[in-house]
Design a protein around this motif. Structure first.
Motif, mmCIF file in Angstrom:
data_model
loop_
_atom_site.group_PDB
_atom_site.id
_atom_site.type_symbol
_atom_site.label_atom_id
_atom_site.label_comp_id
_atom_site.label_asym_id
_atom_site.label_seq_id
_atom_site.Cartn_x
_atom_site.Cartn_y
_atom_site.Cartn_z
ATOM 1 N N LEU A 1 3.401 1.771 2.037
ATOM 2 C CA LEU A 1 4.109 1.912 3.316
ATOM 3 C C LEU A 1 5.089 0.743 3.488
ATOM 4 C CD1 LEU A 1 1.114 2.914 5.598
ATOM 5 C CD2 LEU A 1 2.849 4.413 4.616
ATOM 6 N N HIS B 1 -1.300 -1.529 17.930
ATOM 7 C CA HIS B 1 -0.624 -2.402 16.967
ATOM 8 C C HIS B 1 -1.592 -3.351 16.280
ATOM 9 C CE1 HIS B 1 2.165 -5.604 15.607
ATOM 10 N NE2 HIS B 1 2.988 -4.610 15.457
ATOM 11 N N ARG C 1 -4.779 -3.164 8.057
ATOM 12 C CA ARG C 1 -3.887 -3.056 6.897
ATOM 13 C C ARG C 1 -3.749 -4.377 6.167
ATOM 14 N NH1 ARG C 1 2.637 -2.390 6.434
ATOM 15 N NH2 ARG C 1 2.607 -1.477 4.338
ATOM 16 N N MET D 1 3.566 -9.298 5.976
ATOM 17 C CA MET D 1 3.893 -8.027 5.308
ATOM 18 C C MET D 1 3.253 -6.846 6.023
ATOM 19 S SD MET D 1 3.485 -9.233 1.349
ATOM 20 C CE MET D 1 3.473 -7.604 0.611
ATOM 21 N N ALA D 2 2.020 -7.045 6.484
ATOM 22 C CA ALA D 2 1.298 -5.949 7.145
ATOM 23 C C ALA D 2 1.933 -5.577 8.481
ATOM 24 C CB ALA D 2 -0.160 -6.343 7.361
ATOM 25 N N GLY D 3 2.722 -6.494 9.047
ATOM 26 C CA GLY D 3 3.339 -6.233 10.346
ATOM 27 C C GLY D 3 2.580 -6.889 11.478
ATOM 28 N N VAL E 1 -11.078 1.027 8.933
ATOM 29 C CA VAL E 1 -11.786 1.246 10.198
ATOM 30 C C VAL E 1 -11.844 -0.038 11.034
ATOM 31 C CG1 VAL E 1 -13.693 2.528 11.200
ATOM 32 C CG2 VAL E 1 -13.259 2.737 8.767
ATOM 33 N N CYS E 2 -10.674 -0.497 11.407
ATOM 34 C CA CYS E 2 -10.556 -1.758 12.132
ATOM 35 C C CYS E 2 -10.454 -1.487 13.631
ATOM 36 C CB CYS E 2 -9.315 -2.491 11.639
ATOM 37 S SG CYS E 2 -8.944 -3.981 12.564
ATOM 38 N N SER F 1 -9.661 3.674 3.461
ATOM 39 C CA SER F 1 -9.131 2.393 2.977
ATOM 40 C C SER F 1 -7.748 2.066 3.516
ATOM 41 C CB SER F 1 -9.057 2.371 1.438
ATOM 42 O OG SER F 1 -10.345 2.445 0.874
ATOM 43 N N TYR F 2 -7.068 3.037 4.112
ATOM 44 C CA TYR F 2 -5.743 2.732 4.667
ATOM 45 C C TYR F 2 -5.862 1.704 5.788
ATOM 46 C CZ TYR F 2 -3.016 6.204 2.110
ATOM 47 O OH TYR F 2 -2.367 6.898 1.126
ATOM 48 N N ASN F 3 -6.837 1.900 6.647
ATOM 49 C CA ASN F 3 -6.974 1.015 7.811
ATOM 50 C C ASN F 3 -8.289 0.246 7.818
ATOM 51 O OD1 ASN F 3 -8.152 1.122 11.015
ATOM 52 N ND2 ASN F 3 -6.207 0.095 10.681
ATOM 53 N N ASN G 1 -5.084 -3.168 16.015
ATOM 54 C CA ASN G 1 -6.048 -2.436 15.179
ATOM 55 C C ASN G 1 -5.384 -2.006 13.871
ATOM 56 O OD1 ASN G 1 -7.226 -2.472 17.771
ATOM 57 N ND2 ASN G 1 -8.303 -0.544 17.458
ATOM 58 N N ALA G 2 -4.141 -1.529 13.964
ATOM 59 C CA ALA G 2 -3.458 -0.991 12.784
ATOM 60 C C ALA G 2 -3.087 -2.082 11.780
ATOM 61 C CB ALA G 2 -2.196 -0.239 13.208
ATOM 62 N N THR G 3 -2.466 -3.158 12.274
ATOM 63 C CA THR G 3 -1.947 -4.149 11.336
ATOM 64 C C THR G 3 -3.032 -5.074 10.792
ATOM 65 O OG1 THR G 3 -1.341 -5.581 13.187
ATOM 66 C CG2 THR G 3 0.371 -4.133 12.313
ATOM 67 N N ASP H 1 0.828 -1.198 0.000
ATOM 68 C CA ASP H 1 0.000 0.000 0.000
ATOM 69 C C ASP H 1 0.866 1.253 0.000
ATOM 70 O OD1 ASP H 1 1.128 -0.279 2.469
ATOM 71 O OD2 ASP H 1 -0.750 -0.285 3.599
#
Lengths: 423, 123, 427
Positions: free
Chosen positions: C101, C208, C215, C151-153, C247-248, C243-245, C210-212, C99
């Motif tokens: 990043l 961490h 993603r 890959m997403a972390g 809304v997770c 769409s970056y996250n 929610n973000a990964t 994406d």
């Protein structure tokens, strides 16, 4: 109850680490007198001690030697992190709250040096100061510190002048308010093509390295360069805002502006050949569901029902912009003027529906500030402009012309900064 | 046709990883990175006001910061304290403007006429 | 720009030499006189007269190439030679596998660690996904999902959640020109087990997991369904910043005075579940002291898109801070989320005229009405100022509790619910 941390760290930062506090149950807003009394006659929910006893104790008990100390509290930050394996360093950065939770590029001396080549400015030059909101302490930061965060975000050195320009504004992307603000950064000028930013299909989405890493760098800077983003201390947004991941970072589509419509930076007095970042503040972006079976512009006000305290930003696909030009709006300014005059609400709704108006505007209206003082006296169903001036309304052209759609957000302009200055 | 694609995609990623193993071993050595944190300014300690020992005959100000719809709490606080400590003089005042604004006039008055202050944030 | 899309779609459908003609864009909303001009004019891509191209396409004999039958093999690029992590990051980026990043490179070791957190075999099929209905669907295995999760972390303990999302087969990068956003809400014990945030700042970049997890869904949507290729498999004219996250976040079950969302959908409290929503935008509301919360929410929902077609129905998703939920229950009397949805459904109305003037309604719902589908057919016959409910039923209005109680605020989005999947099934 969660305010304990905030209050203690805040007092500490103001030089009063031993300030005496008492807490009462939360919330208090709107509670009638008998409930207030019940709280006051009860116990501090954190310590369990009777509140009145605590208050009196705080006022009367003598100071300890700790309490009487003077001088300075230094908080030195080392330039380098203790050497460790990359695996461990990724974990340490994440655990220290130095990231947004996503993978970073570790800021080795080499990588930072490469980033620093993206600017002619010296590493130890001060770029600006930033604070999570005005009561908090401002921190200042150098070109090198911005470079470290830019590397972490995954940015390329050629993006660095844009990131420096954002840092130079001193505006954090993570504002501490309980309302969960979002911030937006829009890029104009030749830099967009030079670093290959996306202004077309999917411009607002996760499809471009520059759009993605520049937006993200701002979030990392807002955590690390001003002590921001510490949930419960320097970030109090009750629910958070999903736009904070990327801070709506995009570039305006200058090549498809209708003739006579200027790019945003030119509207702000910059020359077309200058490269500029512009910062906006607000909360959300929505999709405007308009139809082309009738004229477009009369449908616009319905989709701008945002809080009068902020503003409105319209993200128009070039096809929509051209449609509006065909409807007679020769310039963005003419469209803004029309929107300003025709986007209204009743005085009753203005004073009754909005938290920020009640909290921030009403006291000033009562003090006699105009036009608010006069608006307070109007009959409740009188129509007044929703936004306080045309300056609060911004038009951007962005998108890939796959369809006649547009989006709108409750964002208002804050400040612009030159990118060229940081090359 | 689709199976072919699946296998080649797996193959591609595994190939990456096989190539990777060597690079990774070299990387397990320790490295040095820069600290991303900006420098917070030094904090000048503000000495605390001396305490009162007794409240008898003292004037204590209760200052409302001004969050919406919370003043009734401060009024109630004054009542409760006055009931229990009638020998002290409890005065409720509201700071001017929004919660971000300073009120030097009020502070001057408190310094002159008061012996203590409770700053109240009703939220 | 549709040339690419058209040619690659035909190719993927096995018709690589299909004959096309293009006219100027847009066609929508133009009067007949302009349409005639288009037809009598030139193809903007080739420069040849449109009419001539059409006639030739119909009459010119087929070439040998065009007569071919059989299969089209698509060989995927292979990575050649050993390379540095540096170069591999750049390659992944260049190939459009990210994406934009930084990623964690999916080494054999990392993928193996990720795979340890599921009991399923690496070659087990998880699901299939397509960017949108006309596109081809790709299938993917547990291992493929693991690669994208690395890959997403994401940490290995997040893997069952990511597998659950992947198992829905729903893409987070839907290819509509309207620029959809997707949302994933997690319920159940897994939330605390993996340290997700359901409180202060839950929807923001402060956690961490929610973000990964959010993603990972974007990477899966790109790499495992051929999605996200601008102009071909992603046509959102402007894109959507959500769409970056995607809304997770996790619903705040500890401070929810009502039932958690997954229980409303028939799951048991001890089950862990992901629930998917689709929509476009989120609006914030800070309320005002004067009106009660339920009335303010109704007022906010009054600005959402009301369109419905056969397969998709307008929805509203209300995200309330626990302080608001508490008041709605204890002071305003809404004992359950369902009672609140019922009230909002009955009291969020619009005029018939406004309904039929709505963009997507006129595109997608009007044809249904004209075919006799109810209730739309009846609504066509109502007077313009008659009031109808904005949402088709109370079921389309969903309530989720999330937030850290620093203030009584809520957010709401024009999101509708599309499905849930069990996380436990992937443990």
């Amino acid at each position: 109850m969660m305010f304990q941390e905030l209050v203690r760290t805040y007092a500490y930062k103001k030089g009063m680490p031993n300030e005496r506090f008492t807490f009462v149950p939360h919330p208090i807003t709107g509670q009638p007198a008998p409930i207030c009394r019940k709280y006051l006659e009860g116990n501090d929910p954190i310590t369990g001690k009777p509140i009145v006893e605590e208050i009196v104790g705080a006022l009367t008990k003598p100071l300890t030697d700790e309490d009487k100390k003077t001088g300075f509290l230094a908080r030195p930050v080392e330039r380098l992190v203790k050497p460790d394996t990359p695996e461990n360093l990724y974990r340490i950065f994440a655990e220290n709250g130095w990231t947004d939770g996503l993978p970073i590029v570790l800021p080795t001396e080499e990588k930072v040096a490469a980033m620093l080549k993206g600017t002619s400015h010296k590493p130890d030059e001060t770029v600006g100061t930033m604070q999570p909101s005005s009561p908090h302490e401002p921190w200042s930061y150098t070109v090198e510190k911005v470079a470290v965060n830019a590397v972490m975000a995954g940015a390329k050195p050629e993006y660095f002048p844009v990131i420096l320009a954002i840092a130079a504004t001193g505006v954090p992307s993570l504002f501490t308010s309980t309302t969960s603000f979002a911030r937006m950064v829009v890029i104009n000028g030749p830099i967009r093509e030079q670093i290959n930013m996306n202004t077309g299909i999917g411009a607002l989405g996760p499809f471009n390295e520059a759009n993605a890493t520049i937006g993200r760098a701002w979030t990392l800077m807002s955590k690390n360069l001003d002590g921001g983003g510490r949930v419960g201390q320097t970030y109090m947004g009750s629910q958070g805002n999903n736009l904070n991941y990327n801070n709506v970072c995009f570039a305006e589509r200058e090549d498809r502006l209708p003739p006579g419509w200027k790019p945003f930076h030119v509207q702000k007095g910059y020359k077309p050949e200058e490269s500029v970042v512009s910062i906006f503040t607000g909360w959300g972006v929505i999709r405007a569901d308009t139809t082309l079976t009738e004229k477009l512009h009369p449908q616009i006000p319905f989709w701008l029902q945002f809080t009068p305290f902020s503003g409105a930003s319209l993200f128009l696909d070039p096809l929509i912009a051209n449609q509006l030009k065909d409807e007679g709006f020769e310039t963005k300014e003419k469209l803004v003027e029309w929107i300003y005059k025709n986007t209204q609400l009743t005085a009753g709704d203005y004073w009754g529906k909005y938290f920020h108006i009640a909290n921030f505007v009403l006291p000033n209206a009562k003090k006699g500030d105009e036009p608010f003082a006069s608006w307070l006296k109007l009959p409740r169903d009188t129509l007044i402009p929703r936004f306080s001036s045309p300056d609060r309304i911004t038009i951007f052209v962005v998108g890939g012309e796959t369809n006649l759609f547009w989006q709108a957000g409750d964002f208002r302009f804050v400040v612009s900064a030159s990118v060229d200055k940081w090359r | 046709m689709k199976k072919g694609i699946n296998y080649s995609l797996i193959g591609m990623f595994l190939l990456t990883s096989l190539l990777f193993v060597n690079a990774l071993q070299a990387e397990e050595a320790k490295i040095t990175v820069l600290n991303p944190l900006g420098q917070p300014p030094p904090i000048a300690l503000v000495p605390m006001a001396p305490r009162l020992g007794t409240l008898d005959g003292k004037t204590i100000y209760i200052v409302d910061v001004g969050f919406t719809d919370t003043h009734q709490f401060l009024v109630e606080m004054q009542k409760v304290l006055a009931e229990r400590y009638p020998k002290a003089n409890w005065i409720v005042r509201t700071k001017i403007g929004t919660y971000f604004e300073d009120d030097p006039k009020l502070w001057a008055e408190i310094k002159e006429k008061g012996n203590g202050m409770i700053m109240a944030v009703g939220h | 720009m549709f040339e690419d899309l058209v040619k690659t779609t035909a190719y993927k459908k096995g018709m690589p030499h299909q004959r096309f003609t293009f006219v100027p864009h847009p066609v929508w909303g133009k009067p007949a006189s302009v349409h005639r001009e288009y037809i009598e004019g030139k193809d903007p891509i080739t420069g040849k007269p449109v009419m001539q191209e059409i006639i030739e396409a119909l009459t010119k004999p087929l070439t040998d190439e065009e007569k071919k039958t059989g299969f089209l093999e698509r060989t995927e690029p292979r990575i050649v030679g050993p390379d540095t992590p540096e170069n591999l990051q750049q390659l992944f980026l260049k190939n459009g596998w990210t994406d934009g990043l930084p990623i964690v490179l999916p080494t054999e070791k990392k993928v193996a660690e990720m795979l340890k957190k599921t009991s399923h075999r690496p070659d087990k099929l998880v699901g299939k996904m397509r960017p949108s209905p006309p596109h081809e669907a790709w299938e993917y295995t547990v291992e493929k999902v693991a690669i994208n999760a690395v890959m997403a972390g994401a940490k290995p303990e997040y893997f069952p959640v990511i597998l659950a999302i992947a198992s829905t087969g729903i893409t987070s990068l839907f290819s509509s020109t309207t620029s959809f956003a997707r949302m994933v809400v997690v319920n159940g014990p897994i939330c605390d087990q993996i340290g997700m945030n359901s409180g202060m700042g839950a929807m923001g970049p402060f956690n961490h997991a929610n973000a990964t997890i959010g993603r990972a869904w974007t990477l899966i949507s790109r790499n495992l369904s051929g999605g996200g290729t601008l102009g071909e498999t992603y046509l959102g004219s402007q894109g959507n910043n959500l769409s970056y996250n995607n809304v997770c976040f996790a619903e705040n079950e500890a401070r929810n005075p009502w039932k958690p969302f997954h229980i409303q959908k028939g799951f048991k409290p001890e089950q862990s579940v992901v629930s998917i929503f689709t929509g476009w935008g989120i609006t914030h509301s800070f309320g005002s002291a004067k009106k009660e919360f339920h009335q303010q929410i109704s007022s906010l929902l009054g600005s959402f898109c009301p369109y419905s077609s056969g397969t998709s129905v307008a929805g509203a998703l209300v995200l309330v801070d626990p302080l608001v939920a508490k008041d709605l229950k204890e002071v305003e009397g809404f004992d359950t989320k369902e009672k609140l949805s019922e009230w909002l459904y009955k009291n969020t109305l619009m005029t018939v005229e406004d309904y039929w003037n709505s963009g997507l309604v006129s595109t997608f719902t009007l044809p249904q009405a004209q075919l006799g589908v109810e209730p739309f057919a009846s609504w066509l016959k109502l007077p313009k100022d008659a009031l109808i409910p904005r949402f088709l039923s109370p079921k389309e209005i969903n309530i989720i509790v999330v937030g850290g109680e620093t203030n009584a605020f809520w957010q709401a989005g024009d999101f509708r619910y599309i499905g849930s999947a069990s996380v436990d099934a992937w443990k």
